[in-house]
Design an enzyme around this catalytic site. Structure first.
Site, short mmCIF file in Angstrom:
data_model
loop_
_atom_site.label_atom_id
_atom_site.label_comp_id
_atom_site.label_asym_id
_atom_site.label_seq_id
_atom_site.Cartn_x
_atom_site.Cartn_y
_atom_site.Cartn_z
N HIS A 1 -13.43 102.93 46.82
CA HIS A 1 -12.68 104.18 46.88
C HIS A 1 -13.61 105.38 46.75
O HIS A 1 -13.60 106.30 47.57
CB HIS A 1 -11.62 104.20 45.77
CG HIS A 1 -10.82 105.47 45.73
ND1 HIS A 1 -11.14 106.52 44.91
CD2 HIS A 1 -9.74 105.85 46.45
CE1 HIS A 1 -10.28 107.51 45.11
NE2 HIS A 1 -9.41 107.12 46.03
N CYS A 20 -8.13 118.58 64.12
CA CYS A 20 -8.72 119.03 62.86
C CYS A 20 -8.71 117.94 61.80
O CYS A 20 -8.89 118.21 60.63
CB CYS A 20 -8.04 120.29 62.36
SG CYS A 20 -6.30 120.05 62.07
#
Ligand code: ADP
Ligand code: MG
Ligand code: MG
Length: 914
Positions: free
Chosen positions: A477, A869
């Protein structure tokens, strides 16, 4: 018998005529090594003769469960006899034996494959034959002992240490430092000892073919040696190390490896012999100087094994016995560069003054060197600018674009971990995300030190300068998120024994104990951790990088057969905008407004969300308007004359509220301490409201444009802040602000219609109020499949479209990113359910949604600007698909990715124009 050609010859025949059958372009058949050996022969370079067994033979052999395809062994036998004819020597000949090396070589260079076996063909008789020929017992016994050692280790899997121990003992007894100093008598004894080790460690039941008179013996028949060695190379294709390497590097398993059988050149024939490795230019700096090492009287891997001290290649010419070879080598460097038009990496051997080339390939290089070499080669007329731009690996630029340790001396390493996210950071140690947020809020740079991070740590990770974990790998993570944010990260620092409760770390193997507030420095590019502050230098576009990127801009900004490929930045504050302008961003593709509500502004938004006092809410809105307008003023000023796409508030509101669990604990503490009932009641009411905001699936809940209908004051305030900031700059400073408003998470045409009319109304009011003309386009962020499906309808009410591919990936897959990346994507990748993480490289179906939506949008408005984006806008491979397949107008990415995106966009343009 099939007519597939399985063996390709290289080198000359007995008359010196070139009989090479392969070439450099055949590397999927001959492997990289074989293809380039063939190419060097074609160039007329001195290469010992040999033949290459194809990769396809390996695939057939492995696929059939280690059974030779029909006819292959015959073809190899024929090629062996042919080689013997060409070299005028026979394997195993008692008077003048031929010796060969057996070398693996896959289409891509691959550590983990079988090592090379040298001097194959030696046996007791051939050894005596070789002594007759060379009168050099030392050389012969040295070659024989090497062969037994390599064959046992590499082909039979006998522990290499057995042989090393015997060698060490021999050196000790003889009182010498290096193997080369052993006497021929010592070496002869070693040959016998090595045979004994072989006998003791090879199992008779595994190798019945090696049993003579009931005992295992070192194989004396060169044909058996050769077959076993080739089988071992084929077998190594599927060994664990090789499979793992292929998986990590995305190399398909079905390529197979080739095997090269090549006549030996002897680098261990005394002081006029040597072996070496070299690059045609410096692979670290890129400087146009020869670079490499050689070792006199040595063979094969001795140079890289660090057994003896090597000498720099420049000194070769100063040895009279090697001077001719040194001149030849220099000539060959030039031939190779002129032919391959690239920096080459070579391996060579000198046998009694005569130079032999044993390998060449395009040399690996650092990012710095890649830039230098590409630019120099353009100046030297070897390549054109397009080729130079195509050659730079965008991913490698990462090395150059993050802050680095600014030291000339090596820092004092406290511990090491995995280089999970590039760049260096210095800060105070904090052990929890809350502490990170708090200290960072006080303006103190922090490094978040955790066992491993989880989605709850996100805010702390955002606040930290750097992240260190003691567990987890490069797809943990912490690593994934840090890379996404461009935050330096070192993972898996196993020496860190973290006691988060006590807020201290014991560094294993030292008596160092670090406590909260102590300063550390981490370098995510190298994985190094240092106690104290190491000075940093900020990344800048200078010199060579600037040059290459300016060439890239020339390429990507031409229309080609479609349109220019633009690059924008995702920036939420003026500092990032400034940084990105320096990195060459053309505009802001995404300015997220929610980050403007963090820090001390959190309380303002909280009182807006939680209060039911109308006056209090209005006051909060007013303050928000003031602070947001301040932000936009700075932002638009920095980006004067350039588009700034501002997204209206997007996240679920609970992200701005206190964590209900900590609030509950806080209330319990106060209650126990006998706090006044009034205070307790107020806090409890607050807790009830926060609980009331809780959602089952916030990601799919009250967020994006939906917020604007539940809290209509919010978009009014935001659009007013945007419009009035622009109006002020136009009226009072004569600037040319170009804001655009983007509505997030639209799924209904009506949402866009209503939002647009609300926005336009506010813009008109502000324009009238300030007495200026305002042209502020209102567009849509496409991040839901439904919106993509009806992009034509939406486009009628939108001045531009911009794809939020992060959310679009989440909603197309039905994956929540944080859960997916921390819980199952690593397993999916491991089990090959997924080839790649779709949050890093855009998935082809998501790309198809984008392509379709662009097409639909432009069917209504042919000139419609369609941007991207999401984080994919900074990923080279995604960039190629987004431009060339989906036809978007620009990609927008985080500041540090902008140079990468410029280069990748240029490469996409080159591919599109090809
Ligand atoms: P790697 O792929 O690990 O580089 P190679 O097959 O290139 O392995 O072999 C390693 C080294 O062995 C070469 O650099 C060279 O020095 C030596 N070598 C291989 N084949 C021969 C040969 N025919 N004659 C002399 N040396 C050889
Ligand atoms: Mg090699
Ligand atoms: Mg989104």
């Amino acid at each position: 018998m099939s007519d597939e050609k399985r063996v390709y010859r290289f080198g000359s025949d007995e008359q010196g005529r070139d009989v090479t059958e392969g070439s450099a372009s055949m590397n999927y058949v001959l492997g990289g090594k074989g293809a380039n050996l063939a190419e060097m022969c074609r160039l007329g370079l001195p290469v010992p003769g040999g033949f290459t067994i194809t990769c396809q033979t390996c695939v057939a052999y492995s696929g059939a469960g280690d059974v030779w395809p029909q006819g292959a062994l015959d073809e190899i036998g024929e090629a062996t006899r042919d080689l013997e004819r060409r070299m005028g020597r026979k394997l195993g000949d008692p008077d003048d034996p031929l010796l060969v090396s057996v070398r693996s070589g896959a289409p891509f260079s691959m550590p983990g494959m079988m090592d090379t076996v040298l001097n194959l063909g030696l046996n007791d008789e051939a050894a005596r034959g070789l002594i007759k020929q060379t009168q050099d017992e030392h050389f012969v016994w040295d070659s024989y002992r090497r062969f037994i050692q390599m064959f046992s280790d590499v082909v039979m899997g006998v522990d290499a240490e057995q042989f090393e121990n015997a060698l060490t003992e021999k050196r000790l007894v003889a009182g010498v430092k290096s193997d080369a100093e052993l006497s021929s008598g010592d070496l002869f004894e070693l040959v016998e000892e090595f045979k004994g080790i072989f006998q003791a460690h090879v199992s008779a039941s595994d190798h019945p073919e090696l049993v003579v008179d009931g005992k295992i013996v070192f194989p004396q028949d060169p044909a058996v040696q050769l077959r076993l060695a080739i089988e071992a190379v084929f077998g190594s294709w599927m060994n664990e190390r090789a499979c793992l390497y292929r998986k990590r590097n995305g190399i398909p398993d079905d390529l197979g490896t080739a095997v090269n059988v090549q006549a030996m050149a002897y680098g261990n024939k005394g002081e006029s012999s040597a072996t070496g490795v070299a690059f045609t230019r410096d692979p670290a700096s890129g400087e146009n100087v020869r670079y490499g090492d050689f070792l006199i009287n040595a063979q094969g891997e001795d140079v890289v094994a660090g057994i003896r001290n090597t000498q720099p290649i420049q000194e070769m010419g100063s040895y009279p016995a090697l001077a001719d070879a040194a001149r030849d080598l220099e000539r060959i460097f030039q031939i190779l560069e002129a032919h391959y038009r690239d920096m080459m990496d070579i391996e060579f051997t000198i046998e009694q003054g005569k130079l032999w080339m044993l390998q060449t390939r395009v040399g690996k290089r650092t990012a710095t060197a890649a830039l230098r070499i590409a630019i120099d080669m353009v100046e030297e007329g070897l390549i054109d600018r397009e080729t130079a731009v195509r050659r730079i690996d965008p991913a490698q630029l990462d090395q150059l674009l993050h802050p680095q340790f600014d030291t000339h001396t090596a820092p004092d390493v406290l511990a090491r971990g995995l280089n999970a996210s590039p760049g260096a950071a210095v800060g105070e140690i904090v052990f929890s995300s809350d502490d990170a947020v708090q200290r960072a809020g006080e303006g103190v740079p922090v490094v978040l030190v955790r066992w491993e991070t989880n989605p709850d740590d996100l805010k702390g990770m955002v606040a930290a300068e750097g992240i260190l974990t003691s567990h987890g790998g490069k797809t943990s993570h912490a690593a994934v998120i840090a890379r996404g944010m461009g935050t330096p990260c070192v993972c898996g620092v196993e020496a860190f024994r973290i006691d988060a409760a006590a807020k201290e770390v014991h560094v294993e193997g030292t008596d160092v104990v670090l406590r909260e507030g102590d300063i550390i420095s981490i370098d995510g590019t190298t994985g190094i951790v240092v106690a104290g502050a190491v000075p940093l230098k900020r990344a800048e576009l200078t010199g060579d990088l600037e040059t290459i990127l300016s060439w890239a801009d020339e390429i990507r900004l031409q229309p080609g057969s479609t349109h220019p490929y633009h690059v924008r930045v995702n920036a939420d504050n003026p500092e990032d905008a400034e940084l990105a302008l320096g990195f060459g961003a053309e505009a802001i593709g995404l300015c997220r407004t929610e980050h403007m509500f963090l820090g001390d502004r959190k309380e303002i938004i909280q009182s807006f969300i939680l209060s039911d006092d109308e006056q209090e809410r209005q006051a909060a809105l007013d303050s928000l308007l003031t602070v947001q307008r301040e932000d936009f003023l700075k932002m638009f000023k920095t980006m004067d004359g350039r588009d700034v796409v501002v997204r209206l508030i997007d996240p679920p509101l609970h992200e701005f509220l206190d964590d209900p669990r900590s609030l509950e604990v806080h209330i319990a503490h106060l209650e126990a301490a006998g706090a006044p009932a009034e205070e307790l009641e107020a806090l409890k009411a607050r807790l009830r409201r926060i609980d009331g905001m809780a959602e089952m699936n916030p990601m799919l809940g009250l967020r994006g444009v939906r917020l604007s209908f539940v809290f209509p004051e919010l978009p009014l305030m935001q659009v007013r802040a945007i419009a009035s900031a622009a109006a002020l700059l136009i009226r009072d400073e004569g600037l040319a602000p170009k804001p655009e408003v983007m509505v997030p998470l639209v799924s209904l045409e009506s949402e866009q219609v209503q939002m647009r009319s609300i926005c336009e109304q506010v813009i008109d009011e502000v324009a009238a109020e300030y007495g200026v003309a305002l042209d502020i386009p209102v567009g849509t962020m496409l991040e839901l499949p439904r919106a993509c499906l009806m992009a034509d309808a939406i486009a009628q009410h939108a001045d531009f479209l911009c794809f939020g591919t992060n959310d679009l990936t989440q909603t197309t897959f039905g994956f929540s990113r944080d859960d997916a990346e921390s819980k199952f994507i690593p397993i999916y990748l491991h089990n090959k359910l997924l080839e790649r993480n779709p949050f890093e490289t855009i998935d082809e179906e998501v790309l198809e949604l984008v392509r379709m939506a662009v097409e639909k949008g432009r069917s209504v408005k042919p000139e419609l600007t369609c941007g991207v984006c999401g984080e994919h806008g900074g990923d080279p491979e995604s960039i190629k698909g987004l431009f060339n397949v989906a036809g978007v107008s620009y990609v927008s990415c985080s500041p540090y990715r902008v140079p990468v995106a410029r280069l990748a966009a240029a490469q996409a343009k080159l591919a599109e124009m090809a």
